[in-house]
Enzyme design. Sequence first.
Site, PDB file in Angstrom:
ATOM      1  N   CYS A 102       0.880  -1.166   0.000  1.00  0.00           N
ATOM      2  CA  CYS A 102       0.000   0.000   0.000  1.00  0.00           C
ATOM      3  C   CYS A 102       0.913   1.210   0.000  1.00  0.00           C
ATOM      4  O   CYS A 102       1.505   1.550   1.022  1.00  0.00           O
ATOM      5  CB  CYS A 102      -0.911   0.012   1.227  1.00  0.00           C
ATOM      6  SG  CYS A 102      -1.819   1.553   1.403  1.00  0.00           S
ATOM      7  N   CYS A 159      -0.551   4.371   2.228  1.00  0.00           N
ATOM      8  CA  CYS A 159      -0.643   4.296   3.702  1.00  0.00           C
ATOM      9  C   CYS A 159      -0.184   2.920   4.133  1.00  0.00           C
ATOM     10  O   CYS A 159       0.999   2.638   4.030  1.00  0.00           O
ATOM     11  CB  CYS A 159      -2.027   4.690   4.209  1.00  0.00           C
ATOM     12  SG  CYS A 159      -3.448   3.940   3.377  1.00  0.00           S
ATOM     13  N   SER A 160      -1.103   2.066   4.578  1.00  0.00           N
ATOM     14  CA  SER A 160      -0.642   0.769   5.080  1.00  0.00           C
ATOM     15  C   SER A 160      -1.743  -0.269   4.987  1.00  0.00           C
ATOM     16  O   SER A 160      -1.820  -1.163   5.816  1.00  0.00           O
ATOM     17  CB  SER A 160      -0.190   0.915   6.530  1.00  0.00           C
ATOM     18  OG  SER A 160      -1.237   1.507   7.292  1.00  0.00           O
ATOM     19  N   CYS A 161      -2.615  -0.162   3.978  1.00  0.00           N
ATOM     20  CA  CYS A 161      -3.743  -1.084   3.838  1.00  0.00           C
ATOM     21  C   CYS A 161      -3.236  -2.525   3.783  1.00  0.00           C
ATOM     22  O   CYS A 161      -2.268  -2.824   3.075  1.00  0.00           O
ATOM     23  CB  CYS A 161      -4.534  -0.746   2.582  1.00  0.00           C
ATOM     24  SG  CYS A 161      -5.228   0.914   2.657  1.00  0.00           S
TER      25      CYS A 161
END
Lengths: 224, 204
Positions: B106, B109-111
């Site tokens: 991702c 962000c950090s999905c």
Amino acid sequence: MNGPHDIGGAHGFGPVAPAAHDGHYHAGAEGWEARAMAITVAAGFGGHWTIDEGRFAREDRTPLEYHQLGYFGIWLAALTRLLAERGLVTEDELAGGPVRNDTVPPNRCLPAAEVGPMLARGGPVDRDPQGREPVYRPGDVVRTKNLQPRGHTRLPAYARDKVGRIAHVQGFHAFADESAKGDRAAAEWLYTVVFDAGTLWGAVAENPADEVTFDAWEPYLERV
Amino acid sequence: MPHDHPHDHSELDDMTARVMALETLLTRKGIVESAALDEIIETYETRVGPRNGAAVVARAWTDPEFRDWLERDATAAIGSMGFTGRQGEHMMAVFNTPERHNMVVCTLCSCYPWSVLGMPPVWYKSMPYRARAVREPRAVLAEFGVTLPEETAVRVWDSTAEMRYLVIPMRPDGTEGMSVDALAGLVTRDSMIGTGLALAPEAA
């Protein structure tokens, strides 16, 4: 926004060093990071902001701040901004001032017994297309638009104005760009778009035939 | 990057104190409840983690009907095993083959698919991984000790919306006749992100 979070393809960040960073939290900071994670998840249950408003609150920062805060530092900064913007707490309370009783009351407070069901339910974002059909089909060739809004978008800079093809039609989903402005009704068809590495990275692609996909709402795309 | 140097004690104490103060404030204002925070942390430490995903992969390796279902409708197939919810509402399984290796990132962000893999590791959320996985996946894989044959194409999935991707690694050779539970033991978290391969039986 052309913000500090949009770093796909950027140079200069050094090695990944997976073995040194294998845990969920930074070594030595497990205590406060776990607490920050849980407070953010629990406060989000109140429904005072959408997931996309939450993301925008994290990325809407100077590059210096974004890179200095660290991962859960960003979470905390976004959470306190949202709480203050919605009037649930005041800046003075956050700074340690006396607790007031004239702030906006929370919609709800997550009890311990509800944590399991709440996490198992999650927050699905698929919506009823009400007869709207997807414009594109798998295999269609598309170009991403050169969109550069000041607000939130999920079209990464590296994937703007690039020709790719539709790999999958994923469903009719809440549209992040509008949801980040608080519009909970806006939804669009979502597609997985695949690019050749050579299209994205030019002559220095590791292997031009490798591929990168990203998930694009219909307004990001135009037919070629 | 902040995670590349050890936090000194004053910085740590400062963050600990700030988060404690925030929790106290939000508790007094009825916005969060401390017991619920304990429960959230406990859930991701003990109940929701990569064992969920490993059970899905092992079943996909051994049950052709389930594999087909997973390919058609991963959300439903995975949900039927009890793995549902937060950051796994919309799942897609992507299958590694000799021709194509899949890897997930991702960049914005950090999905990450929490319902099947739990919380993401620090490296997944880090700037180096987010910046480099799309541009130089093979160099990144090398840092994980993975070298793919040149003829295996890499497809990197950037999770920019609410779709969450679970990589189904290739079943290792020499695992015929192994039980589903034993097979699940070969499925590492990294193999389901695509930064690793499933373990060989003798290495498990």
